[in-house]
Design an enzyme around this catalytic site. Structure first.
Site, mmCIF file in Angstrom:
data_model
loop_
_atom_site.group_PDB
_atom_site.id
_atom_site.type_symbol
_atom_site.label_atom_id
_atom_site.label_comp_id
_atom_site.label_asym_id
_atom_site.label_seq_id
_atom_site.Cartn_x
_atom_site.Cartn_y
_atom_site.Cartn_z
ATOM 1 N N GLU A 50 0.847 -1.199 0.000
ATOM 2 C CA GLU A 50 0.000 0.000 0.000
ATOM 3 C C GLU A 50 0.879 1.245 0.000
ATOM 4 O OE1 GLU A 50 -3.593 1.807 2.813
ATOM 5 O OE2 GLU A 50 -2.010 0.588 3.723
ATOM 6 N N LYS A 87 -9.637 2.051 -2.233
ATOM 7 C CA LYS A 87 -9.806 1.451 -0.912
ATOM 8 C C LYS A 87 -11.178 1.786 -0.320
ATOM 9 C CE LYS A 87 -7.289 1.293 3.532
ATOM 10 N NZ LYS A 87 -6.145 1.921 4.244
ATOM 11 N N CYS A 103 -5.087 -3.204 2.791
ATOM 12 C CA CYS A 103 -4.796 -3.044 4.217
ATOM 13 C C CYS A 103 -6.010 -3.207 5.133
ATOM 14 C CB CYS A 103 -4.119 -1.689 4.448
ATOM 15 S SG CYS A 103 -3.164 -1.626 6.001
#
Length: 260
Positions: free
Chosen positions: A45, A110, A144
């Site tokens: 990330e 995300k 993540c």
């Protein structure tokens, strides 16, 4: 190599704080150590900056130098490459996972922004998953904090490999290892957890623990804690399908819907 195998390379860098050019050079140098032909290269990330919640000074457009570098790297290595970086588009900022190969580019923004660090204050959350077809493989790409939300990760028999590109702090490494194994077992899928090492500009430590797991949650390959480097390993679609046939827990999965 068998046509149903996928050769994965995981890059675990000590990312340089807010310096995209130096991080691109660092990854180029790490990839010089490749001894096999990869099918898919995975980067962490925000690999070009470290995890940054002040995006304006370092955000790049979709035609910026880091996306162009990813396209060039995929072409030079004759493979696919995926990594997350800070993208600006239409006066908004995104923590965007870019996937590119010789056929083109796709991306995932995300969904679960890390509220504990205020990520939601400056970034726009995504609403759509990204499942890529790479050869015979179906790959679900996430970022993540998504790891903590099993519904968003749930396999509806539409993927074979689940990938998390992360900047996961050392203080929560037990959670990282536990949840990665849980996601592999509950989804009967291979899982790749990709993380960084070192200390970022906010003083947060990372020890990596990048790993590739089989659908039973067992380790196939891993990078040593706190060690910058790369690993590669091949996974087998044939072995996955044999396991899913012998133990078809997926048939009893609950139906559900996700509110966007």
């Amino acid at each position: 190599m068998a046509p149903d195998n996928l050769n994965i390379v995981i890059v675990q860098p000590d990312s340089i704080w807010l310096d995209a050019e130096k991080n691109r050079i660092k990854i180029d140098n790490l990839l010089k150590g490749l001894t096999v032909q990869p099918d898919l290269v995975l980067l962490p990330e925000m690999f070009s900056t470290g995890f940054c919640t002040d995006p304006a000074p370092v955000a790049e457009p979709m035609d910026g130098p880091t996306v162009r570098w990813m396209e060039k790297t995929a072409k030079n290595l004759n493979c696919a490459i995926a990594g997350s970086l800070i993208i600006t588009e239409h006066d908004k900022f995104y923590n965007r996972l870019i996937f590119t190969d010789r056929h083109g580019m796709e991306w995932y923004d995300k969904r679960h922004l890390f509220c504990i660090e205020g990520e939601e204050n400056d970034y726009t959350a995504g609403t759509k998953p990204l499942i890529i077809k790479l050869g015979l493989w179906r790959i679900n790409f996430l970022i993540c904090y998504d790891l903590r939300f099993p519904v968003w990760s749930r396999n509806r028999q539409n993927y074979d490999l689940l990938v998390y590109l992360s900047n996961w702090p050392a203080g929560r490494t037990d959670v990282w290892n536990t949840l990665l194994r849980a996601r592999a077992i509950e989804n009967q899928s291979y899982v790749a957890g990709v993380n960084r090492v070192g200390k970022d500009g906010n003083g947060i430590d990372y020890i990596g623990d990048s790993v590739l797991l089989d659908p039973k949650g067992k380790e196939i390959a891993a990078l040593a804690p706190s060690a910058e480097g790369i690993i590669n390993a091949a996974i087998s679609l044939n072995e996955l399908n044999i396991f899913r046939t012998k133990f078809p827990a997926w048939k009893d999965a609950d139906g559900f819907s996700i509110i966007q």
